[in-house]
Write an enzyme that holds these catalytic residues in place. Structure first.
Site, PDB file in Angstrom:
ATOM      1  N   HIS A   1       0.752 -31.819 -12.744  1.00  7.01           N
ATOM      2  CA  HIS A   1       0.911 -32.034 -11.290  1.00  7.01           C
ATOM      3  C   HIS A   1       1.682 -33.337 -11.035  1.00  7.01           C
ATOM      4  CE1 HIS A   1      -3.131 -29.722 -10.882  1.00  7.01           C
ATOM      5  NE2 HIS A   1      -2.183 -28.916 -10.431  1.00  7.01           N
TER       6      HIS A   1
ATOM      7  N   LYS B   1     -12.267 -20.587  -5.154  1.00  5.88           N
ATOM      8  CA  LYS B   1     -12.618 -21.383  -6.334  1.00  5.88           C
ATOM      9  C   LYS B   1     -13.852 -22.221  -6.045  1.00  5.88           C
ATOM     10  CE  LYS B   1      -7.871 -21.720  -8.064  1.00  5.88           C
ATOM     11  NZ  LYS B   1      -6.737 -22.590  -8.408  1.00  5.88           N
TER      12      LYS B   1
ATOM     13  N   ARG C   1       4.974 -22.745 -13.757  1.00  7.15           N
ATOM     14  CA  ARG C   1       4.796 -22.872 -15.215  1.00  7.15           C
ATOM     15  C   ARG C   1       5.379 -21.634 -15.887  1.00  7.15           C
ATOM     16  NH1 ARG C   1      -1.473 -24.144 -14.594  1.00  7.15           N
ATOM     17  NH2 ARG C   1      -1.053 -22.384 -13.251  1.00  7.15           N
TER      18      ARG C   1
ATOM     19  N   SER D   1      -5.715 -27.266 -14.369  1.00 12.39           N
ATOM     20  CA  SER D   1      -6.966 -27.981 -14.101  1.00 12.39           C
ATOM     21  C   SER D   1      -8.133 -27.260 -14.773  1.00 12.39           C
ATOM     22  CB  SER D   1      -7.215 -28.064 -12.594  1.00 12.39           C
ATOM     23  OG  SER D   1      -6.167 -28.740 -11.961  1.00 12.39           O
TER      24      SER D   1
HETATM   25  O1  PNS Z   1      -3.556 -25.122  -6.825  1.00 16.19           O
HETATM   26  P1  PNS Z   1      -3.716 -23.734  -6.291  1.00 16.19           P
HETATM   27  O2  PNS Z   1      -5.183 -23.334  -6.226  1.00 16.19           O
HETATM   28  O3  PNS Z   1      -2.883 -22.709  -7.009  1.00 16.19           O
HETATM   29  O4  PNS Z   1      -3.168 -23.774  -4.783  1.00 16.19           O
HETATM   30  C1  PNS Z   1      -3.174 -22.638  -3.978  1.00 16.19           C
HETATM   31  C2  PNS Z   1      -3.139 -23.048  -2.502  1.00 16.19           C
HETATM   32  C3  PNS Z   1      -4.367 -23.881  -2.177  1.00 16.19           C
HETATM   33  C4  PNS Z   1      -1.884 -23.832  -2.232  1.00 16.19           C
HETATM   34  C5  PNS Z   1      -3.130 -21.739  -1.661  1.00 16.19           C
HETATM   35  O5  PNS Z   1      -4.250 -20.962  -1.997  1.00 16.19           O
HETATM   36  C6  PNS Z   1      -3.110 -22.009  -0.168  1.00 16.19           C
HETATM   37  O6  PNS Z   1      -2.082 -22.331   0.384  1.00 16.19           O
HETATM   38  N1  PNS Z   1      -4.280 -21.884   0.482  1.00 16.19           N
HETATM   39  C7  PNS Z   1      -4.417 -22.147   1.895  1.00 16.19           C
HETATM   40  C8  PNS Z   1      -4.672 -20.853   2.658  1.00 16.19           C
HETATM   41  C9  PNS Z   1      -3.380 -20.159   3.023  1.00 16.19           C
HETATM   42  O7  PNS Z   1      -2.530 -20.701   3.703  1.00 16.19           O
HETATM   43  N2  PNS Z   1      -3.241 -18.871   2.586  1.00 16.19           N
HETATM   44  C10 PNS Z   1      -2.109 -18.023   2.940  1.00 16.19           C
HETATM   45  C11 PNS Z   1      -0.862 -18.286   2.142  1.00 16.19           C
HETATM   46  S1  PNS Z   1      -1.016 -17.813   0.500  1.00 16.19           S
END
Ligand code: PNS
Length: 162
Positions: free
Chosen positions: A17, A41, A90, A128
């Site tokens: 990150h 999660k 990745r 993570s």
């Molecule tokens: O690090 P991660 O868990 O892969 O991040 C994913 C994250 C948190 C960026 C994604 O789940 C997110 O944007 N969540 C907020 C809810 C949202 O906007 N959902 C609709 C678009 S996917």
């Protein structure tokens, strides 16, 4: 001013990150690292703890702001008037989920662009979750996270990880 949001769970922030944050800082005038509440999660760290860990690890970067948000990412972007999302990519296995998220976000707000930065090969394997798994078996995570994160994980796990 070109501003981008780098959203994620960051539970906890890894060297992978941080590499994406550092490289984004070279491209954009300001990078907002936003810790998102991710309902799917169950996190090790609270959002406040994750924000603090990222702040500590990015002290050397002058154009980073660390924030958090509960709710839709696009609502956060609109509130900040920022329309660029940065994500690290990745392996090919990331692509499908990232493609879906980028497409949904653009459908929800057509102004949004997602910019993918390819992870350096040395961090291709890093997540993570894998850090937490290695730490849970008392493995060495010093190549994966900063010292402050190592200490934070150790304290969460009862101080049994050195
Ligand atoms: O690090 P991660 O868990 O892969 O991040 C994913 C994250 C948190 C960026 C994604 O789940 C997110 O944007 N969540 C907020 C809810 C949202 O906007 N959902 C609709 C678009 S996917």
């Amino acid at each position: 001013m070109k501003v981008a949001v780098y959203p994620g769970s960051f539970d906890p922030v890894t060297l992978g990150h941080l590499d994406i944050i550092e490289r984004s800082c070279e491209i954009f005038d300001q990078v907002i690292v936003t810790v998102m509440y991710n309902k799917s999660k169950s996190p090790m760290f609270t959002v406040e703890e994750r924000v603090q860990l990222i702040k500590d690890a990015t002290k050397h970067l002058k154009n980073v702001v660390v924030d958090c948000h509960e709710g839709l990412l696009i609502d956060y972007l609109k509130s900040k008037e920022v329309f660029i999302i940065v994500k690290g990519l990745r392996a090919i296995s990331d692509f499908e989920a990232e493609f879906q998220m980028a497409s949904v976000n653009q459908k929800l707000c057509h102004k949004i662009e997602t910019v993918f930065i390819m992870t350096r090969t040395e961090y291709m394997y890093l997540s993570s979750s894998i850090v937490k798994e290695v730490a849970s078996f008392n493995g060495d995570i010093s190549n994966f996270v900063t010292e402050n994160v190592q200490l934070a994980i150790a304290s969460k796990m009862g101080g049994n990880n050195e």
